[in-house]
Enzyme design. Structure first.
Site, PDB file in Angstrom:
ATOM      1  N   GLU A   1       4.100  -6.061   6.280  1.00  0.00           N
ATOM      2  CA  GLU A   1       2.811  -4.472   6.442  1.00  0.00           C
ATOM      3  C   GLU A   1       2.668  -4.278   8.378  1.00  0.00           C
ATOM      4  O   GLU A   1       2.301  -5.247   8.776  1.00  0.00           O
ATOM      5  CB  GLU A   1       1.355  -5.178   6.050  1.00  0.00           C
ATOM      6  CG  GLU A   1       0.453  -4.266   6.750  1.00  0.00           C
ATOM      7  CD  GLU A   1      -0.477  -4.773   5.682  1.00  0.00           C
ATOM      8  OE1 GLU A   1      -1.530  -5.841   5.851  1.00  0.00           O
ATOM      9  OE2 GLU A   1      -1.931  -3.936   5.742  1.00  0.00           O
TER      10      GLU A   1
ATOM     11  N   LYS B   1      -1.231   1.957   1.181  1.00  0.00           N
ATOM     12  CA  LYS B   1      -1.791   0.890   0.312  1.00  0.00           C
ATOM     13  C   LYS B   1      -3.064   1.928  -0.392  1.00  0.00           C
ATOM     14  O   LYS B   1      -3.847   2.420   0.355  1.00  0.00           O
ATOM     15  CB  LYS B   1      -2.492   0.225   1.699  1.00  0.00           C
ATOM     16  CG  LYS B   1      -2.772  -1.140   1.178  1.00  0.00           C
ATOM     17  CD  LYS B   1      -3.061  -2.255   2.371  1.00  0.00           C
ATOM     18  CE  LYS B   1      -3.797  -3.324   1.910  1.00  0.00           C
ATOM     19  NZ  LYS B   1      -3.465  -3.731   3.642  1.00  0.00           N
TER      20      LYS B   1
ATOM     21  N   CYS C   1       0.170  -6.235   1.416  1.00  0.00           N
ATOM     22  CA  CYS C   1      -0.757  -6.855   1.164  1.00  0.00           C
ATOM     23  C   CYS C   1      -2.093  -7.503   0.386  1.00  0.00           C
ATOM     24  O   CYS C   1      -2.065  -7.767  -1.010  1.00  0.00           O
ATOM     25  CB  CYS C   1      -1.539  -6.961   2.776  1.00  0.00           C
ATOM     26  SG  CYS C   1      -1.890  -8.719   2.925  1.00  0.00           S
TER      27      CYS C   1
HETATM   28  C1  ACM Z   1      -4.824  -7.377   4.368  1.00  0.00           C
HETATM   29  O1  ACM Z   1      -4.685  -6.985   3.446  1.00  0.00           O
HETATM   30  N1  ACM Z   1      -4.146  -6.508   5.758  1.00  0.00           N
HETATM   31  C2  ACM Z   1      -5.411  -8.610   4.945  1.00  0.00           C
END
Ligand code: ACM
Length: 258
Positions: A39, A108, A141
Protein backbone atom coordinates in the site's frame (compact mmCIF):
# COMPACT_ATOMS: atom_id res chain seq x y z
CA UNK A 1 2.24 -22.83 -12.81
CA UNK A 2 1.80 -19.18 -11.90
CA UNK A 3 4.51 -17.08 -10.27
CA UNK A 4 3.51 -14.55 -7.62
CA UNK A 5 6.10 -11.94 -6.64
CA UNK A 6 6.06 -9.84 -3.48
CA UNK A 7 8.00 -6.69 -2.70
CA UNK A 8 8.54 -5.84 0.97
CA UNK A 9 9.92 -2.30 1.11
CA UNK A 10 10.78 0.47 3.55
CA UNK A 11 9.88 3.58 1.58
CA UNK A 12 11.47 6.95 2.29
CA UNK A 13 8.66 9.34 3.23
CA UNK A 14 7.53 11.40 0.21
CA UNK A 15 10.49 10.31 -1.95
CA UNK A 16 8.43 8.85 -4.78
CA UNK A 17 11.15 8.56 -7.41
CA UNK A 18 13.60 6.86 -5.04
CA UNK A 19 10.95 4.46 -3.76
CA UNK A 20 9.87 3.49 -7.28
CA UNK A 21 13.49 2.95 -8.34
CA UNK A 22 14.18 0.78 -5.28
CA UNK A 23 11.11 -1.39 -5.94
CA UNK A 24 11.94 -1.83 -9.63
CA UNK A 25 15.52 -2.76 -8.76
CA UNK A 26 14.25 -5.57 -6.52
CA UNK A 27 11.73 -6.75 -9.15
CA UNK A 28 14.22 -6.61 -12.01
CA UNK A 29 16.27 -9.40 -10.41
CA UNK A 30 13.40 -11.93 -10.40
CA UNK A 31 10.65 -13.15 -12.71
CA UNK A 32 6.97 -13.29 -11.83
CA UNK A 33 3.62 -13.32 -13.62
CA UNK A 34 2.06 -11.07 -10.98
CA UNK A 35 3.90 -8.65 -8.70
CA UNK A 36 2.26 -7.26 -5.56
CA UNK A 37 3.67 -4.08 -3.99
CA UNK A 38 2.69 -2.59 -0.63
CA UNK A 39 0.00 0.00 0.00
CA UNK A 40 1.25 3.58 -0.73
CA UNK A 41 4.53 1.99 -1.79
CA UNK A 42 5.94 5.08 -3.40
CA UNK A 43 4.82 7.88 -1.02
CA UNK A 44 5.03 6.42 2.46
CA UNK A 45 1.99 6.31 4.75
CA UNK A 46 1.84 8.48 7.84
CA UNK A 47 0.69 11.84 6.47
CA UNK A 48 -0.33 14.71 8.75
CA UNK A 49 -2.45 16.68 6.30
CA UNK A 50 -4.27 16.19 3.01
CA UNK A 51 -1.77 18.61 1.47
CA UNK A 52 1.06 16.29 2.47
CA UNK A 53 -0.81 13.22 1.19
CA UNK A 54 -1.25 15.02 -2.14
CA UNK A 55 2.50 15.57 -2.59
CA UNK A 56 3.19 12.15 -4.14
CA UNK A 57 -0.36 11.53 -5.40
CA UNK A 58 -0.67 10.31 -8.97
CA UNK A 59 -3.48 10.19 -11.48
CA UNK A 60 -4.34 6.93 -13.20
CA UNK A 61 -2.89 8.36 -16.43
CA UNK A 62 0.11 10.04 -14.78
CA UNK A 63 3.85 9.36 -14.92
CA UNK A 64 3.90 6.49 -12.39
CA UNK A 65 1.14 4.63 -14.26
CA UNK A 66 3.01 5.08 -17.54
CA UNK A 67 6.27 3.76 -16.08
CA UNK A 68 4.47 0.70 -14.68
CA UNK A 69 2.70 0.14 -18.02
CA UNK A 70 6.01 0.19 -19.90
CA UNK A 71 7.73 -1.99 -17.29
CA UNK A 72 5.01 -4.67 -17.27
CA UNK A 73 4.77 -4.61 -21.09
CA UNK A 74 8.51 -5.23 -21.41
CA UNK A 75 8.43 -8.13 -18.94
CA UNK A 76 5.09 -9.69 -19.86
CA UNK A 77 3.72 -9.51 -16.33
CA UNK A 78 1.18 -7.61 -14.23
CA UNK A 79 1.69 -5.41 -11.17
CA UNK A 80 -0.62 -4.41 -8.32
CA UNK A 81 0.84 -1.33 -6.63
CA UNK A 82 -0.57 0.72 -3.77
CA UNK A 83 -0.60 4.41 -4.68
CA UNK A 84 -2.03 7.70 -3.37
CA UNK A 85 -4.38 8.58 -6.21
CA UNK A 86 -5.49 12.07 -7.21
CA UNK A 87 -8.87 12.33 -8.96
CA UNK A 88 -10.09 15.91 -9.28
CA UNK A 89 -10.22 17.43 -5.78
CA UNK A 90 -10.28 14.00 -4.13
CA UNK A 91 -7.52 11.69 -2.95
CA UNK A 92 -7.98 7.95 -2.74
CA UNK A 93 -5.87 5.23 -1.15
CA UNK A 94 -5.73 3.15 -4.32
CA UNK A 95 -4.01 0.25 -6.01
CA UNK A 96 -3.15 0.39 -9.69
CA UNK A 97 -3.54 -2.94 -11.45
CA UNK A 98 -1.27 -2.68 -14.47
CA UNK A 99 -0.86 -5.28 -17.20
CA UNK A 100 0.94 -3.65 -20.12
CA UNK A 101 -1.43 -1.03 -21.55
CA UNK A 102 -4.30 -2.25 -19.34
CA UNK A 103 -4.73 -0.22 -16.14
CA UNK A 104 -7.54 -0.53 -13.61
CA UNK A 105 -7.89 1.24 -10.28
CA UNK A 106 -9.11 -0.22 -7.01
CA UNK A 107 -9.87 2.38 -4.31
CA UNK A 108 -9.61 1.17 -0.71
CA UNK A 109 -13.07 0.45 0.64
CA UNK A 110 -12.35 0.38 4.38
CA UNK A 111 -10.15 3.30 5.42
CA UNK A 112 -8.08 2.91 8.59
CA UNK A 113 -7.49 5.53 11.33
CA UNK A 114 -6.13 8.88 10.10
CA UNK A 115 -6.59 7.83 6.46
CA UNK A 116 -10.16 9.09 6.89
CA UNK A 117 -8.74 12.63 7.20
CA UNK A 118 -7.06 12.60 3.78
CA UNK A 119 -8.65 9.97 1.58
CA UNK A 120 -12.18 9.57 0.28
CA UNK A 121 -13.73 6.13 0.81
CA UNK A 122 -13.28 3.89 -2.20
CA UNK A 123 -16.03 3.91 -4.82
CA UNK A 124 -14.78 1.24 -7.23
CA UNK A 125 -16.14 -1.82 -5.44
CA UNK A 126 -14.22 -5.09 -5.72
CA UNK A 127 -13.37 -6.51 -9.13
CA UNK A 128 -11.23 -9.20 -10.72
CA UNK A 129 -8.99 -9.08 -13.77
CA UNK A 130 -7.32 -11.91 -15.70
CA UNK A 131 -3.54 -12.32 -15.71
CA UNK A 132 -2.43 -15.11 -18.09
CA UNK A 133 -5.84 -16.76 -17.64
CA UNK A 134 -5.77 -16.51 -13.83
CA UNK A 135 -8.37 -14.30 -12.13
CA UNK A 136 -6.77 -11.77 -9.80
CA UNK A 137 -8.68 -9.63 -7.28
CA UNK A 138 -7.34 -6.65 -5.35
CA UNK A 139 -7.84 -5.37 -1.83
CA UNK A 140 -5.87 -3.00 0.39
CA UNK A 141 -4.63 -3.57 3.93
CA UNK A 142 -7.48 -2.99 6.47
CA UNK A 143 -9.97 -4.41 3.92
CA UNK A 144 -8.79 -7.80 5.22
CA UNK A 145 -10.57 -7.22 8.54
CA UNK A 146 -13.91 -7.24 6.69
CA UNK A 147 -14.51 -10.82 5.51
CA UNK A 148 -16.92 -9.43 2.90
CA UNK A 149 -13.95 -7.99 0.93
CA UNK A 150 -12.23 -11.28 0.23
CA UNK A 151 -15.54 -13.18 -0.02
CA UNK A 152 -16.80 -10.76 -2.69
CA UNK A 153 -13.59 -11.19 -4.68
CA UNK A 154 -13.77 -14.98 -4.35
CA UNK A 155 -17.45 -15.07 -5.38
CA UNK A 156 -16.47 -13.01 -8.42
CA UNK A 157 -14.02 -15.78 -9.29
CA UNK A 158 -10.71 -14.52 -7.90
CA UNK A 159 -8.15 -17.31 -7.66
CA UNK A 160 -5.45 -14.99 -6.34
CA UNK A 161 -6.16 -12.06 -4.03
CA UNK A 162 -3.46 -9.39 -4.30
CA UNK A 163 -3.38 -7.62 -0.92
CA UNK A 164 -1.32 -4.42 -0.86
CA UNK A 165 -0.73 -3.55 2.77
CA UNK A 166 0.87 -1.27 5.34
CA UNK A 167 -0.09 -3.46 8.30
CA UNK A 168 0.30 -1.98 11.76
CA UNK A 169 -2.09 -4.11 13.85
CA UNK A 170 -0.68 -7.53 14.79
CA UNK A 171 -3.43 -9.80 13.43
CA UNK A 172 -3.15 -9.36 9.65
CA UNK A 173 -0.71 -12.13 8.70
CA UNK A 174 -2.50 -14.85 10.71
CA UNK A 175 -5.93 -13.44 9.77
CA UNK A 176 -5.15 -13.70 6.07
CA UNK A 177 -4.62 -17.45 6.49
CA UNK A 178 -8.31 -17.64 7.43
CA UNK A 179 -9.34 -15.42 4.49
CA UNK A 180 -7.53 -17.83 2.16
CA UNK A 181 -8.95 -20.92 3.85
CA UNK A 182 -12.59 -19.79 4.05
CA UNK A 183 -12.54 -18.71 0.39
CA UNK A 184 -10.13 -21.37 -0.92
CA UNK A 185 -8.02 -18.74 -2.69
CA UNK A 186 -4.36 -17.81 -2.80
CA UNK A 187 -3.66 -14.55 -1.03
CA UNK A 188 -0.54 -12.47 -1.58
CA UNK A 189 0.03 -9.80 1.08
CA UNK A 190 2.81 -7.31 0.31
CA UNK A 191 3.57 -5.27 3.41
CA UNK A 192 6.21 -2.71 4.33
CA UNK A 193 8.67 -2.50 7.22
CA UNK A 194 10.18 0.35 9.23
CA UNK A 195 8.63 3.22 11.17
CA UNK A 196 7.21 6.61 10.23
CA UNK A 197 6.58 9.29 12.86
CA UNK A 198 6.30 6.64 15.56
CA UNK A 199 4.08 4.25 13.59
CA UNK A 200 5.69 0.81 13.13
CA UNK A 201 4.86 -1.48 10.23
CA UNK A 202 5.06 -5.21 10.85
CA UNK A 203 6.45 -6.71 7.61
CA UNK A 204 5.73 -10.46 7.30
CA UNK A 205 4.65 -10.22 3.67
CA UNK A 206 3.34 -13.61 2.69
CA UNK A 207 1.64 -15.88 0.21
CA UNK A 208 -1.01 -18.24 1.57
CA UNK A 209 -2.48 -21.27 -0.25
CA UNK A 210 -6.22 -22.12 -0.47
CA UNK A 211 -5.78 -24.62 2.38
CA UNK A 212 -4.56 -21.83 4.68
CA UNK A 213 -0.93 -23.00 4.50
CA UNK A 214 1.91 -20.50 4.30
CA UNK A 215 3.92 -20.70 1.07
CA UNK A 216 6.30 -17.95 2.15
CA UNK A 217 6.52 -15.35 4.89
CA UNK A 218 9.21 -12.67 5.00
CA UNK A 219 10.68 -11.27 8.22
CA UNK A 220 9.51 -8.29 10.26
CA UNK A 221 12.41 -6.04 9.22
CA UNK A 222 13.89 -7.25 5.93
CA UNK A 223 13.45 -5.38 2.64
CA UNK A 224 13.45 -7.77 -0.26
CA UNK A 225 11.44 -9.36 -3.04
CA UNK A 226 10.52 -13.02 -3.37
CA UNK A 227 8.66 -15.18 -5.86
CA UNK A 228 6.44 -18.20 -5.14
CA UNK A 229 5.14 -20.70 -7.70
CA UNK A 230 1.59 -21.90 -7.31
CA UNK A 231 -1.07 -23.84 -9.18
CA UNK A 232 -3.97 -21.36 -9.35
CA UNK A 233 -6.38 -24.06 -10.54
CA UNK A 234 -6.47 -25.47 -7.00
CA UNK A 235 -8.32 -22.27 -6.05
CA UNK A 236 -11.25 -23.31 -8.25
CA UNK A 237 -11.98 -26.28 -6.00
CA UNK A 238 -14.14 -25.09 -3.09
CA UNK A 239 -14.65 -28.57 -1.59
CA UNK A 240 -13.53 -29.16 2.01
CA UNK A 241 -15.26 -32.57 2.30
CA UNK A 242 -16.77 -34.92 -0.32
CA UNK A 243 -20.23 -33.53 0.57
CA UNK A 244 -19.26 -29.92 1.24
CA UNK A 245 -18.47 -27.26 -1.32
CA UNK A 246 -17.99 -23.94 0.49
CA UNK A 247 -19.63 -21.91 -2.26
CA UNK A 248 -22.44 -24.30 -3.24
CA UNK A 249 -23.34 -24.76 0.45
CA UNK A 250 -23.80 -21.05 1.09
CA UNK A 251 -27.31 -20.05 2.28
CA UNK A 252 -27.56 -16.37 1.35
CA UNK A 253 -31.25 -16.18 2.27
CA UNK A 254 -30.33 -17.12 5.84
CA UNK A 255 -27.84 -14.27 5.99
CA UNK A 256 -30.45 -11.59 5.27
CA UNK A 257 -30.72 -8.92 7.98
CA UNK A 258 -34.31 -8.07 7.00
C1 ACM B 1 -3.94 -0.07 7.14
O1 ACM B 1 -5.04 -0.27 6.62
N1 ACM B 1 -2.94 0.51 6.49
C2 ACM B 1 -3.68 -0.49 8.52
Amino acid sequence: MFKIGLVQNNPKFLKGKENLAAALELMDKLEADLWVLPELFHSGYNFKTKKEAAKCAETADGPLAKILQAWTASRGCAVVAGVAEKAGAKLYNSAFFVNGPKLRVYRKTHLFGNEKKFFSPGDTGFWVEPVKGVKVGVMICFDWFFPESCRTLALKGAQVVAHSANLVLPWGPEGMKIRSLENRVFSATANRVGSERGLRFIGQSQVVAPNGGLLVRLGEAETRACVVECDPWTAKDKKVHPQNDLFKDRRPRSYSLA
